[in-house]
Design a protein around this motif. Structure first.
Motif, PDB file in Angstrom:
ATOM      1  N   ALA A  17     -22.815  25.792  68.302  1.00 39.72           N
ATOM      2  CA  ALA A  17     -23.870  26.079  67.319  1.00 39.72           C
ATOM      3  C   ALA A  17     -24.620  24.806  66.934  1.00 39.72           C
ATOM      4  CB  ALA A  17     -23.272  26.730  66.073  1.00 39.72           C
ATOM      5  N   PHE A  18     -25.848  24.993  66.420  1.00 40.77           N
ATOM      6  CA  PHE A  18     -26.714  23.879  66.028  1.00 40.77           C
ATOM      7  C   PHE A  18     -27.311  24.159  64.656  1.00 40.77           C
ATOM      8  CE2 PHE A  18     -26.426  23.768  70.573  1.00 40.77           C
ATOM      9  CZ  PHE A  18     -26.458  22.423  70.914  1.00 40.77           C
ATOM     10  N   LEU A  19     -27.544  23.082  63.894  1.00 41.72           N
ATOM     11  CA  LEU A  19     -28.193  23.213  62.591  1.00 41.72           C
ATOM     12  C   LEU A  19     -29.687  23.410  62.806  1.00 41.72           C
ATOM     13  CD1 LEU A  19     -27.748  22.979  59.478  1.00 41.72           C
ATOM     14  CD2 LEU A  19     -28.500  20.594  59.711  1.00 41.72           C
ATOM     15  N   MET A  20     -30.225  24.447  62.169  1.00 45.54           N
ATOM     16  CA  MET A  20     -31.644  24.728  62.347  1.00 45.54           C
ATOM     17  C   MET A  20     -32.252  25.229  61.041  1.00 45.54           C
ATOM     18  SD  MET A  20     -31.629  28.247  64.582  1.00 45.54           S
ATOM     19  CE  MET A  20     -33.402  28.441  64.422  1.00 45.54           C
ATOM     20  N   VAL A  21     -33.575  25.298  61.025  1.00 41.22           N
ATOM     21  CA  VAL A  21     -34.325  25.774  59.865  1.00 41.22           C
ATOM     22  C   VAL A  21     -34.764  27.205  60.121  1.00 41.22           C
ATOM     23  CG1 VAL A  21     -36.345  25.393  58.403  1.00 41.22           C
ATOM     24  CG2 VAL A  21     -35.108  23.440  59.362  1.00 41.22           C
ATOM     25  N   THR A  22     -34.524  28.080  59.139  1.00 45.88           N
ATOM     26  CA  THR A  22     -34.939  29.473  59.270  1.00 45.88           C
ATOM     27  C   THR A  22     -36.409  29.620  58.880  1.00 45.88           C
ATOM     28  OG1 THR A  22     -34.383  30.075  56.998  1.00 45.88           O
ATOM     29  CG2 THR A  22     -32.594  30.155  58.627  1.00 45.88           C
TER      30      THR A  22
ATOM     31  N   ARG B 296     -29.232  26.814  58.383  1.00 44.13           N
ATOM     32  CA  ARG B 296     -28.100  27.565  58.916  1.00 44.13           C
ATOM     33  C   ARG B 296     -27.645  26.904  60.213  1.00 44.13           C
ATOM     34  NH1 ARG B 296     -26.568  32.247  56.929  1.00 44.13           N
ATOM     35  NH2 ARG B 296     -25.546  32.886  58.864  1.00 44.13           N
ATOM     36  N   TRP B 297     -26.340  27.021  60.487  1.00 47.67           N
ATOM     37  CA  TRP B 297     -25.891  26.641  61.826  1.00 47.67           C
ATOM     38  C   TRP B 297     -25.790  27.932  62.642  1.00 47.67           C
ATOM     39  CZ3 TRP B 297     -20.961  28.449  63.207  1.00 47.67           C
ATOM     40  CH2 TRP B 297     -20.090  28.794  62.158  1.00 47.67           C
ATOM     41  N   VAL B 298     -26.469  27.905  63.784  1.00 48.18           N
ATOM     42  CA  VAL B 298     -26.698  29.134  64.550  1.00 48.18           C
ATOM     43  C   VAL B 298     -26.092  28.990  65.938  1.00 48.18           C
ATOM     44  CG1 VAL B 298     -28.473  30.659  65.499  1.00 48.18           C
ATOM     45  CG2 VAL B 298     -28.814  29.569  63.257  1.00 48.18           C
TER      46      VAL B 298
ATOM     47  N   ASN C 200     -19.519  31.561  58.700  1.00 43.85           N
ATOM     48  CA  ASN C 200     -20.531  32.534  59.127  1.00 43.85           C
ATOM     49  C   ASN C 200     -21.953  31.975  59.152  1.00 43.85           C
ATOM     50  OD1 ASN C 200     -18.483  34.550  59.275  1.00 43.85           O
ATOM     51  ND2 ASN C 200     -18.632  34.807  57.048  1.00 43.85           N
ATOM     52  N   GLY C 201     -22.083  30.724  59.555  1.00 40.34           N
ATOM     53  CA  GLY C 201     -23.400  30.134  59.728  1.00 40.34           C
ATOM     54  C   GLY C 201     -24.037  29.584  58.476  1.00 40.34           C
TER      55      GLY C 201
END
Length: 759
Positions: free
Chosen positions: A323-328, A334-336, A428-429
């Protein structure tokens, strides 16, 4: 033709000769820097026959310094030559490299080192003269000025010291408060710069009971041994020109370069610079220089502005490999879960960083949205800005544990106090704000910051790591098969062998870590199926299921257990004057009898009085519990090591090191408890607990084991009054085959994989 070739041949020979005269210089990759000083070494200078006229370091604020920029003019001698760069600008990015110039004017260069000086320190003082005569006052004042000079040029700290001449003080002393107070005695040998630096170190948090110097996290051996921070170790390796130096100490001294008395003060610049160097490095590792203030930030992530970076949580349970940290779309974090290839194509998972030398903080910006990572006072999120503000300043503090060749970083928002907020990966992200935890176990708080090439490298590492861990699991599963046992379900052994072989084959052919992950569950299912179809031949040699527990070895931390002990060291954990219930639950187990063992004892009170007191702690498994061993059970006539106490002419342990030695020497502290699990696929909670731990009560434990004795309803032994050998092969226990239709005598036989008893 020959006439035309001669000039060319001559020129060729000259070119070869010139090449032979070209020296080679290699910059040592290790270095040290402060606010206005930096230090480098030349790792190797190969003359190749040339004569060297000058050598040293050149430096500049641009990436490729030459001797036309600036060169060092001073050197120090300590385990070789140290090149000293002076009069640097504080809080400024610099580039330096080694050079060598020959007598004929040829200059060669080594590799470039990029570094950032720290802001200049502001260590000041006020000196109360008292009854000091002029000579004494001047000697003390000069010594303090010298100490401030070294600290301010090497360290990034602000402290104001109250200093007083105190003829009744034998040497000198200093406390650790918001404004430290120092007393300097009448002994002239202690009225020197080295002594003042030593005492100022107390006021800067070193050798102090209320800071990390005397805590249990940054020092080995229960907080009284080697310093564990990388920055200090790196500085020592540079200064001593080796790869082995370590900073050691007790609660009030440090070695080397601690100047722990007049006998250690040789008056050299090398000693005073080294002392100040360690002061700065300690602050970067996590020592609190300023009273109840956080560690010193610095240029820790050697990034390039504009380069895409990818953030992953260090904890495997929070997507280290997946998983990677990203911007929604709403700007939250969230880490997705996504593959490495997907991440590299998704700029919502890409970040760029900038570094501000003036305050030594980083700013992180999402590539897709242009939004900055920010702390709004209660949570970490992102914000749309053209330029970052104070709320976007982040302290990137490296961890101390290698993660597949990389180091994770705490992403911390600068705040007053020792416990600021940092970005944490939740379940859970989700992400959240957590109170900073300096321990190695705080994996959910640390983030791997990877370049695109490192992401690809981690994909390979992820697969290798998963394969290695699966291999460890399969070795434990195979060990079950090797325990002497009887099948209660025909074909159990063959089924396990086939399952292991299939899992190993599929693991070897896996292309990614995602291909390996499902095999862990299959390996565990195969182990559980085996346990449901087999029982140990002897209760003294059970199936060992410790591998199903989390962190049974108690290494570094207590992750997986219900609470953190008072201390963890020497592969032991302890609780002191603290009620506790230290446990964990193991799930999806077959029905049967379980045995939980642990080496542990309780000292119910001070050593001098504990023999008269009863233990209050117990070891438990499920609904069953036994009283924990009393410390007197393992008393010895001779000493083993560590700190021990004599009670009634016998020795008992009195610290974690001694306890670990006692545990290893005998089984007098071995505690066992058995319980039955009646539900197949059920769970079992095991642990240690104590609801009454008054003053000086101490519990310490190690060597945790979970054993399976089998299902009593499936003993695999038939009980018959008389029997005749069956048509199938029947054997005695020593392996002799019994003829068919032979009347069996009293004894135990094996037939069709089952035992039977003839009475």
């Amino acid at each position: 033709m020959k006439k035309n070739l001669l000039p060319a041949l001559a020129m060729l020979c000259m070119s070869h000769g010139a090449a032979a005269q070209t020296p080679q210089v290699i910059t040592d990759s290790r270095y040290v820097r402060g606010a206005t000083w930096a230090f480098g070494r030349i790792a190797r200078l190969q003359t190749n026959g040339a004569t060297i006229a000058r050598q040293g370091f050149c430096y500049a604020e641009q990436p490729s310094p030459t001797i036309n920029d600036q060169v060092n003019s001073s050197t120090l001698t300590h385990e070789g030559t140290i090149y000293w760069l002076q009069d640097l600008k504080p809080a400024t990015m610099y580039y330096m490299r080694a050079y060598a110039t020959t007598t004929d004017g040829q200059t060669v260069y080594g590799d470039v080192i990029k570094f950032c000086t720290v802001p200049k320190g502001n260590v000041t003082y006020s000196l109360w003269r008292g009854s000091a005569d002029d000579a004494t006052y001047k000697r003390i004042d000069d010594a303090i000025k010298g100490a401030c000079y070294y600290f301010n040029n090497m360290c990034y700290t602000t402290r104001d010291f109250d200093v007083a001449y105190s003829p009744g003080t034998p040497t000198a002393d200093c406390n650790y408060t918001d404004r430290p107070h120092m007393n300097v005695g009448a002994n002239a040998s202690y009225q020197r710069t080295g002594t003042i630096m030593h005492e100022m170190q107390h006021g800067l948090g070193l050798q102090n009971y209320s800071t990390q110097w005397c805590g249990n996290i940054m020092r080995s051996g229960d907080g009284r041994g080697y310093w564990l921070g990388d920055r200090v170790t790196e500085a020592l390796h540079f200064w001593d020109n080796n790869t082995t130096s370590r900073l050691n100490g007790d609660n009030i001294h440090m070695w080397p370069y601690g100047v722990n008395g007049a006998h250690e003060d040789d008056g050299s610049q090398e000693l005073y610079i080294a002392n100040a160097m360690l002061c700065q490095a300690l602050g970067e590792d996590g020592l609190e220089h300023n009273y109840q203030r956080f560690a010193d930030p610095y240029y820790s992530l050697l990034q390039e502005d504009g380069e895409k970076l990818y953030l992953r949580c260090e904890a495997e349970s929070r997507g280290r490999y997946t998983a990677f940290l990203m911007v929604t779309k709403t700007g939250s974090l969230r880490w997705v879960e996504m593959s490495d290839g997907e991440a590299l194509k998704n700029d919502s998972a890409a970040w760029t960083t900038t570094f501000t030398p003036a305050n030594q903080y980083y700013q992180l910006r999402n590539v897709a949205t242009g939004r900055y990572l920010t702390y709004n006072g209660t949570a970490f999120t992102t914000v749309a800005r053209t330029e970052p503000r104070e709320s976007e300043n982040l302290h990137l503090m490296p961890g101390r544990v290698d993660v597949d060749g990389l180091r994770g970083y705490w992403i911390i928002h600068p705040q007053e106090g020792w416990y600021p907020s940092c970005l944490q990966a939740n379940a859970n992200g989700a992400t959240g704000s957590a109170t900073f935890d300096l321990s190695n176990s705080a994996e959910a708080q640390r983030w791997l910051v990877e370049t695109a090439s490192q992401v690809e490298m981690m994909a390979v590492k992820a697969k290798e790591s998963a394969q290695n861990k699966l291999g460890d699991l399969l070795r434990n599963v195979r060990a079950l098969r090797n325990v002497a046992h009887t099948e209660t379900v025909e074909g159990t052994d063959a089924a396990l062998d086939a399952a292991i072989a299939d899992i190993e084959q599929r693991s070897a052919g896996a292309e990614t870590s995602a291909d390996v992950q499902p095999l862990f569950a299959e390996a565990r299912q195969a182990a559980m199926a085996f346990l449901r179809g087999a029982v140990p031949t002897r209760s003294t040699r059970p199936f060992v299921l410790t591998f199903l527990m989390q962190n049974p070895m108690l290494q570094d931390n207590a992750e997986g257990w219900s609470q953190q002990p008072s201390g963890v060291s020497y592969d032991c954990a302890e609780f002191y004057q603290q009620a506790f219930d230290f446990c964990q639950t193991v799930e999806e187990l077959p029905a049967g009898t379980y045995q939980f063992t642990v080496k542990a004892f309780q000292r119910p009170g001070k050593s001098s009085e504990c023999y008269a007191n009863e233990v209050t702690a117990e070891v438990y498994a499920g609904e069953q519990a036994v009283a924990m061993a009393h410390i007197k059970a393992g008393e010895r006539a001779d000493e083993l090591g560590g700190t021990e106490v004599a009670v009634g002419g016998k020795y008992i342990p009195n610290d974690m090191q001694a306890a670990s030695l006692y545990f290893k020497k005998n089984n007098k502290y071995l505690n066992k408890v058995e319980t039955d699990l009646t539900t197949d696929g059920g769970s079992l909670t095991v642990g240690l607990r104590c609801s009454d731990m008054p003053s000086s009560y101490w519990v310490i434990f190690s060597d945790i084991t979970l054993n399976y004795l089998g299902d009593k309803t499936k003993t695999g032994i038939s009980d018959v009054r008389a029997a005749t050998a069956s048509q199938a092969a029947t054997y005695t226990l020593d392996g002799r085959r019994v003829e068919t239709a032979t009347q069996l005598r009293k004894g135990i036989y094996v037939s069709e994989g089952r035992k039977m008893v003839v009475k």
